[in-house]
Design a protein around this motif. Structure first.
Motif, PDB file in Angstrom:
ATOM      1  N   ARG A 100      36.535  30.695  45.802  1.00  0.00           N
ATOM      2  CA  ARG A 100      36.077  30.842  44.657  1.00  0.00           C
ATOM      3  C   ARG A 100      36.091  32.168  44.019  1.00  0.00           C
ATOM      4  NH1 ARG A 100      32.740  27.747  47.076  1.00  0.00           N
ATOM      5  NH2 ARG A 100      30.901  29.775  48.219  1.00  0.00           N
ATOM      6  N   MET A 101      36.330  33.256  44.794  1.00  0.00           N
ATOM      7  CA  MET A 101      36.160  35.032  44.217  1.00  0.00           C
ATOM      8  C   MET A 101      37.853  34.824  43.064  1.00  0.00           C
ATOM      9  SD  MET A 101      34.026  37.494  46.613  1.00  0.00           S
ATOM     10  CE  MET A 101      33.734  36.616  47.577  1.00  0.00           C
ATOM     11  N   ARG A 102      39.274  34.713  44.371  1.00  0.00           N
ATOM     12  CA  ARG A 102      40.523  34.931  44.088  1.00  0.00           C
ATOM     13  C   ARG A 102      40.505  33.873  42.405  1.00  0.00           C
ATOM     14  NH1 ARG A 102      45.111  32.337  43.988  1.00  0.00           N
ATOM     15  NH2 ARG A 102      44.538  30.294  44.483  1.00  0.00           N
ATOM     16  N   ARG A 103      39.498  32.313  42.457  1.00  0.00           N
ATOM     17  CA  ARG A 103      40.008  31.601  41.503  1.00  0.00           C
ATOM     18  C   ARG A 103      39.686  32.387  40.693  1.00  0.00           C
ATOM     19  NH1 ARG A 103      38.981  28.228  44.825  1.00  0.00           N
ATOM     20  NH2 ARG A 103      36.554  27.693  43.781  1.00  0.00           N
ATOM     21  N   SER A 104      38.162  33.007  40.018  1.00  0.00           N
ATOM     22  CA  SER A 104      37.567  33.422  39.112  1.00  0.00           C
ATOM     23  C   SER A 104      38.503  34.514  38.276  1.00  0.00           C
ATOM     24  CB  SER A 104      35.954  34.213  39.039  1.00  0.00           C
ATOM     25  OG  SER A 104      35.508  32.676  39.681  1.00  0.00           O
ATOM     26  N   LEU A 105      38.667  35.549  39.762  1.00  0.00           N
ATOM     27  CA  LEU A 105      39.854  36.897  38.937  1.00  0.00           C
ATOM     28  C   LEU A 105      40.679  36.785  39.157  1.00  0.00           C
ATOM     29  CD1 LEU A 105      38.743  39.083  42.165  1.00  0.00           C
ATOM     30  CD2 LEU A 105      38.654  39.323  39.668  1.00  0.00           C
ATOM     31  N   LEU A 106      41.530  35.322  38.481  1.00  0.00           N
ATOM     32  CA  LEU A 106      42.823  34.559  38.471  1.00  0.00           C
ATOM     33  C   LEU A 106      42.712  34.310  37.253  1.00  0.00           C
ATOM     34  CD1 LEU A 106      44.964  33.425  41.388  1.00  0.00           C
ATOM     35  CD2 LEU A 106      45.414  35.522  40.297  1.00  0.00           C
ATOM     36  N   GLY A 114      46.036  42.480  29.391  1.00  0.00           N
ATOM     37  CA  GLY A 114      46.446  44.271  29.007  1.00  0.00           C
ATOM     38  C   GLY A 114      46.801  45.066  28.725  1.00  0.00           C
ATOM     39  N   GLN A 115      46.199  44.779  27.301  1.00  0.00           N
ATOM     40  CA  GLN A 115      46.663  45.480  25.804  1.00  0.00           C
ATOM     41  C   GLN A 115      45.051  45.562  24.833  1.00  0.00           C
ATOM     42  OE1 GLN A 115      49.974  43.913  23.963  1.00  0.00           O
ATOM     43  NE2 GLN A 115      51.064  44.277  25.766  1.00  0.00           N
ATOM     44  N   GLY A 116      45.406  46.756  24.150  1.00  0.00           N
ATOM     45  CA  GLY A 116      44.794  47.041  23.345  1.00  0.00           C
ATOM     46  C   GLY A 116      43.556  47.779  23.721  1.00  0.00           C
ATOM     47  N   ASP A 117      42.464  47.837  22.827  1.00  0.00           N
ATOM     48  CA  ASP A 117      41.619  48.276  23.408  1.00  0.00           C
ATOM     49  C   ASP A 117      40.376  48.198  24.409  1.00  0.00           C
ATOM     50  OD1 ASP A 117      37.553  49.100  22.506  1.00  0.00           O
ATOM     51  OD2 ASP A 117      39.266  50.091  21.002  1.00  0.00           O
ATOM     52  N   ILE A 118      39.733  48.572  25.157  1.00  0.00           N
ATOM     53  CA  ILE A 118      38.680  48.471  26.255  1.00  0.00           C
ATOM     54  C   ILE A 118      37.653  48.011  26.182  1.00  0.00           C
ATOM     55  CG2 ILE A 118      37.740  50.645  26.317  1.00  0.00           C
ATOM     56  CD1 ILE A 118      38.775  49.606  29.816  1.00  0.00           C
ATOM     57  N   ARG A 119      37.160  47.820  24.842  1.00  0.00           N
ATOM     58  CA  ARG A 119      35.777  46.971  24.902  1.00  0.00           C
ATOM     59  C   ARG A 119      36.635  45.705  24.427  1.00  0.00           C
ATOM     60  NH1 ARG A 119      34.686  51.401  20.085  1.00  0.00           N
ATOM     61  NH2 ARG A 119      36.575  50.957  19.526  1.00  0.00           N
ATOM     62  N   GLY A 120      37.261  45.297  24.694  1.00  0.00           N
ATOM     63  CA  GLY A 120      37.226  43.403  24.109  1.00  0.00           C
ATOM     64  C   GLY A 120      38.317  43.129  25.291  1.00  0.00           C
ATOM     65  N   CYS A 121      37.512  43.636  26.362  1.00  0.00           N
ATOM     66  CA  CYS A 121      38.646  43.720  28.306  1.00  0.00           C
ATOM     67  C   CYS A 121      37.468  41.872  27.945  1.00  0.00           C
ATOM     68  CB  CYS A 121      38.576  44.800  28.653  1.00  0.00           C
ATOM     69  SG  CYS A 121      38.976  44.452  30.376  1.00  0.00           S
ATOM     70  N   PRO A 122      38.157  40.913  28.894  1.00  0.00           N
ATOM     71  CA  PRO A 122      37.849  40.152  28.514  1.00  0.00           C
ATOM     72  C   PRO A 122      36.849  40.370  30.649  1.00  0.00           C
ATOM     73  CG  PRO A 122      39.509  39.990  28.935  1.00  0.00           C
ATOM     74  CD  PRO A 122      39.596  41.233  28.038  1.00  0.00           C
ATOM     75  N   ILE A 123      37.797  40.923  31.162  1.00  0.00           N
ATOM     76  CA  ILE A 123      37.193  41.075  32.537  1.00  0.00           C
ATOM     77  C   ILE A 123      36.091  42.027  32.478  1.00  0.00           C
ATOM     78  CG2 ILE A 123      37.753  42.740  35.082  1.00  0.00           C
ATOM     79  CD1 ILE A 123      40.921  41.968  34.239  1.00  0.00           C
ATOM     80  N   LEU A 124      35.650  43.201  32.275  1.00  0.00           N
ATOM     81  CA  LEU A 124      34.970  44.341  31.951  1.00  0.00           C
ATOM     82  C   LEU A 124      33.469  43.375  31.649  1.00  0.00           C
ATOM     83  CD1 LEU A 124      36.059  48.087  31.104  1.00  0.00           C
ATOM     84  CD2 LEU A 124      35.422  46.969  33.149  1.00  0.00           C
ATOM     85  N   GLN A 125      34.142  42.278  29.834  1.00  0.00           N
ATOM     86  CA  GLN A 125      32.901  41.550  29.497  1.00  0.00           C
ATOM     87  C   GLN A 125      32.136  40.506  30.921  1.00  0.00           C
ATOM     88  OE1 GLN A 125      34.991  39.844  26.181  1.00  0.00           O
ATOM     89  NE2 GLN A 125      34.911  41.769  24.547  1.00  0.00           N
TER      90      GLN A 125
END
Length: 135
Positions: A100-106, A114-125
């Protein structure tokens, strides 16, 4: 044999031997008059048993139970089998959790260009969301 020899024969460090002694998994051996521990062949077998149980995922408490069963004349193979089956069930649950963790991270990786401003990073969000929140 000395603690160093026992450690060498089983592929662990001296501190590991002492750790298992403190935890009660390995009985403290008799000492010479000079205070050195003297281990016998039984200690080698017992330590190998502990290490193999650990490699199979058994906790120290579970390993202690298995060691006790090994010496219990009233115990039977079904007792050991039941513990092994229980451990397999725990392993299956862990594998499912990891999958489940693997699927979520993928999924998060796919959502992130992997481009643009860090504030728009879906991983961090996603990591900033309240636990249990969906979106």
């Amino acid at each position: 044999m000395t603690i160093g020899q026992l450690a060498g024969r089983t592929g662990v460090g001296v501190d590991t031997v002492r750790f298992y002694e403190r935890r009660g998994l390995l009985p403290e051996p008799p000492r010479t008059t000079a205070g050195y521990r003297v281990y016998d062949e039984g200690s080698v077998g017992r330590l190998r048993f502990i290490l193999r149980a650990k490699a199979l995922g058994f906790s120290l408490g579970e390993t202690s139970d298995l060691l006790s069963l090994r010496l219990d004349t009233g115990a039977c193979a079904a007792d050991v089998r039941a513990r092994a089956e229980e451990k397999v069930g725990e392993i299956v649950e862990k594998i499912e959790d990891l999958e489940r963790m693997r699927r979520s991270l993928l999924g998060l990786i796919d959502a992130c260009g992997g481009q643009g401003d860090i504030r728009g990073c879906p991983i961090l969000q996603d990591l900033s969301r309240e636990v249990g929140a969906r979106g």
